[in-house]
Write an enzyme that holds these catalytic residues in place. Structure first.
Site, mmCIF file in Angstrom:
data_model
loop_
_atom_site.group_PDB
_atom_site.id
_atom_site.type_symbol
_atom_site.label_atom_id
_atom_site.label_comp_id
_atom_site.label_asym_id
_atom_site.label_seq_id
_atom_site.Cartn_x
_atom_site.Cartn_y
_atom_site.Cartn_z
ATOM 1 N N ASN A 1 -5.228 9.994 -6.072
ATOM 2 C CA ASN A 1 -5.790 10.843 -5.030
ATOM 3 C C ASN A 1 -6.046 10.012 -3.755
ATOM 4 O O ASN A 1 -6.965 9.210 -3.688
ATOM 5 C CB ASN A 1 -7.097 11.460 -5.558
ATOM 6 C CG ASN A 1 -7.703 12.445 -4.587
ATOM 7 O OD1 ASN A 1 -7.718 12.204 -3.386
ATOM 8 N ND2 ASN A 1 -8.203 13.540 -5.099
ATOM 9 N N LYS B 1 -9.569 10.141 -2.078
ATOM 10 C CA LYS B 1 -10.573 9.275 -2.721
ATOM 11 C C LYS B 1 -10.351 7.823 -2.302
ATOM 12 O O LYS B 1 -11.297 7.103 -1.991
ATOM 13 C CB LYS B 1 -10.391 9.310 -4.246
ATOM 14 C CG LYS B 1 -11.009 10.463 -4.950
ATOM 15 C CD LYS B 1 -10.864 10.179 -6.454
ATOM 16 C CE LYS B 1 -11.234 11.351 -7.285
ATOM 17 N NZ LYS B 1 -11.013 11.094 -8.729
ATOM 18 N N ASP C 1 -14.179 9.702 -11.664
ATOM 19 C CA ASP C 1 -13.939 11.092 -12.052
ATOM 20 C C ASP C 1 -15.085 11.922 -11.488
ATOM 21 O O ASP C 1 -16.256 11.563 -11.611
ATOM 22 C CB ASP C 1 -13.831 11.263 -13.572
ATOM 23 C CG ASP C 1 -13.005 12.502 -13.898
ATOM 24 O OD1 ASP C 1 -11.865 12.610 -13.405
ATOM 25 O OD2 ASP C 1 -13.501 13.398 -14.618
ATOM 26 N N GLY D 1 -10.685 18.566 -0.764
ATOM 27 C CA GLY D 1 -11.136 19.309 -1.944
ATOM 28 C C GLY D 1 -12.078 20.450 -1.596
ATOM 29 O O GLY D 1 -11.790 21.297 -0.743
ATOM 30 N N TYR D 2 -13.236 20.457 -2.218
ATOM 31 C CA TYR D 2 -14.207 21.543 -2.034
ATOM 32 C C TYR D 2 -15.112 21.320 -0.820
ATOM 33 O O TYR D 2 -16.045 22.100 -0.593
ATOM 34 C CB TYR D 2 -15.070 21.682 -3.294
ATOM 35 C CG TYR D 2 -14.294 22.102 -4.533
ATOM 36 C CD1 TYR D 2 -14.053 23.459 -4.800
ATOM 37 C CD2 TYR D 2 -13.779 21.164 -5.428
ATOM 38 C CE1 TYR D 2 -13.340 23.854 -5.930
ATOM 39 C CE2 TYR D 2 -13.061 21.549 -6.557
ATOM 40 C CZ TYR D 2 -12.854 22.893 -6.800
ATOM 41 O OH TYR D 2 -12.137 23.287 -7.910
ATOM 42 N N HIS E 1 -22.026 12.033 -3.493
ATOM 43 C CA HIS E 1 -21.923 11.605 -4.894
ATOM 44 C C HIS E 1 -21.118 10.304 -5.007
ATOM 45 O O HIS E 1 -21.565 9.324 -5.580
ATOM 46 C CB HIS E 1 -21.237 12.731 -5.675
ATOM 47 C CG HIS E 1 -20.053 13.312 -4.940
ATOM 48 N ND1 HIS E 1 -20.193 13.977 -3.744
ATOM 49 C CD2 HIS E 1 -18.717 13.254 -5.167
ATOM 50 C CE1 HIS E 1 -19.003 14.326 -3.295
ATOM 51 N NE2 HIS E 1 -18.081 13.890 -4.130
HETATM 52 P P1 ITT Z 1 -7.518 11.189 -9.919
HETATM 53 O O1 ITT Z 1 -7.853 11.723 -11.280
HETATM 54 O O2 ITT Z 1 -6.110 10.675 -9.793
HETATM 55 O O3 ITT Z 1 -8.535 10.189 -9.429
HETATM 56 P P2 ITT Z 1 -8.128 13.922 -9.068
HETATM 57 O O4 ITT Z 1 -7.911 14.646 -7.780
HETATM 58 O O5 ITT Z 1 -7.556 14.531 -10.313
HETATM 59 O O6 ITT Z 1 -7.592 12.417 -8.866
HETATM 60 P P3 ITT Z 1 -10.851 14.273 -10.087
HETATM 61 O O7 ITT Z 1 -10.369 14.852 -11.344
HETATM 62 O O8 ITT Z 1 -11.946 13.259 -10.147
HETATM 63 O O9 ITT Z 1 -9.672 13.626 -9.242
HETATM 64 O O10 ITT Z 1 -11.394 15.347 -9.052
HETATM 65 C C1 ITT Z 1 -11.425 16.679 -9.312
HETATM 66 C C2 ITT Z 1 -11.299 17.485 -8.067
HETATM 67 O O11 ITT Z 1 -12.594 17.610 -7.483
HETATM 68 C C3 ITT Z 1 -10.417 16.960 -6.949
HETATM 69 O O12 ITT Z 1 -9.081 17.287 -7.137
HETATM 70 C C4 ITT Z 1 -10.998 17.661 -5.741
HETATM 71 O O13 ITT Z 1 -10.515 18.973 -5.654
HETATM 72 C C5 ITT Z 1 -12.471 17.709 -6.096
HETATM 73 N N1 ITT Z 1 -13.215 16.608 -5.482
HETATM 74 C C6 ITT Z 1 -13.378 15.342 -5.964
HETATM 75 N N2 ITT Z 1 -14.115 14.620 -5.114
HETATM 76 C C7 ITT Z 1 -14.431 15.434 -4.082
HETATM 77 C C8 ITT Z 1 -15.150 15.280 -2.885
HETATM 78 O O14 ITT Z 1 -15.711 14.133 -2.566
HETATM 79 N N3 ITT Z 1 -15.262 16.338 -2.068
HETATM 80 C C9 ITT Z 1 -14.689 17.512 -2.361
HETATM 81 N N4 ITT Z 1 -13.977 17.750 -3.453
HETATM 82 C C10 ITT Z 1 -13.846 16.715 -4.319
#
Ligand code: ITT
Length: 199
Positions: A9, A12, A69, A153-154, A180
């Site tokens: 991602n 991130k 995560d 993301g959100y 977070h």
């Molecule tokens: P990796 O597992 O490769 O790290 P991912 O996108 O699958 O990437 P996660 O499972 O940790 O990562 O994240 C879940 C989702 O939550 C991510 O795809 C975003 O839509 C959302 N998310 C994570 N961090 C966020 C943030 O800081 N602000 C807004 N949305 C976030």
């Protein structure tokens, strides 16, 4: 010291890079390797998935690895999308698809019941015997519509109670200060400072 970020991602990666940039550490990502395997996130907790991502990338590269995560836990939806935040609207969906489904599922929920929390678990795996696990969270609420263009993301639908601003209205530095991930990363930064001080 070299450290591999066990994530695909890019959003991130950007947030992590900014917070750890002052450390005497070379941060590597999947782009620095010919191919890093896509880790299947099949655990039912953030910690389980973060541990799995860090361990698999550590085993693949032989280098210290760090995984994040994250989930958005919405009280009115009994903690959904939670651990399944990236696939809330299905497999191979966009950030926008997930946001739209969440807003739709929250359509009839009044403002007072829209509380939500972002939670991040970061696992830092230095070697087979040394592993650190930290967490960070941030409380807010789900707005009725999207606001702001920054973040990912959100972020456009996650609002802070104090300012009424969405995460997507904050600069990267402002988000990192209170988010977070920012909170979890500050703990990791302290650990890495100690480690690099002694090497
Ligand atoms: P990796 O597992 O490769 O790290 P991912 O996108 O699958 O990437 P996660 O499972 O940790 O990562 O994240 C879940 C989702 O939550 C991510 O795809 C975003 O839509 C959302 N998310 C994570 N961090 C966020 C943030 O800081 N602000 C807004 N949305 C976030």
């Amino acid at each position: 010291m070299r450290l591999v970020l066990a994530t695909h991602n890019r959003d991130k990666i950007q947030e992590i890079n900014v917070l750890l940039q002052e450390l005497p550490i070379q941060i590597l990502t999947f782009e620095d390797f010919d191919s890093l395997p896509e880790v299947i996130e099949d655990r039912d907790t953030l910690e389980g998935n973060a541990e799995k991502k860090a361990r698999e990338i550590y085993e693949e590269t032989g280098l210290p690895a760090m995984a994040d995560d994250t989930g958005l836990f919405v009280h009115a939806l009994h903690g959904e999308p939670g651990v399944y935040s990236s696939r809330y609207a299905g497999e191979n969906v966009t950030y926008a698809d997930n946001r739209h489904l969440l807003l739709k599922n929250m359509e009839d929920v009044p403002l007072k019941d829209r509380d939500a929390e972002f939670r991040t678990i970061i696992v830092l795996m230095l070697n087979e015997d040394e592993k650190f696990i930290v967490e960070g969270s941030c409380s807010g609420y789900i707005g009725f519509k999207e606001k702001g263009t920054m973040g990912f993301g959100y972020d456009p639908i996650f609002y802070l109670k104090e300012s009424g601003k969405s995460f997507a209205e904050l600069s990267l530095a402002e988000k990192n200060e209170i988010s977070h991930r920012g909170r979890a990363l500050k703990k990791i930064k302290k650990i890495l400072e100690e480690i690099t001080k002694n090497t």
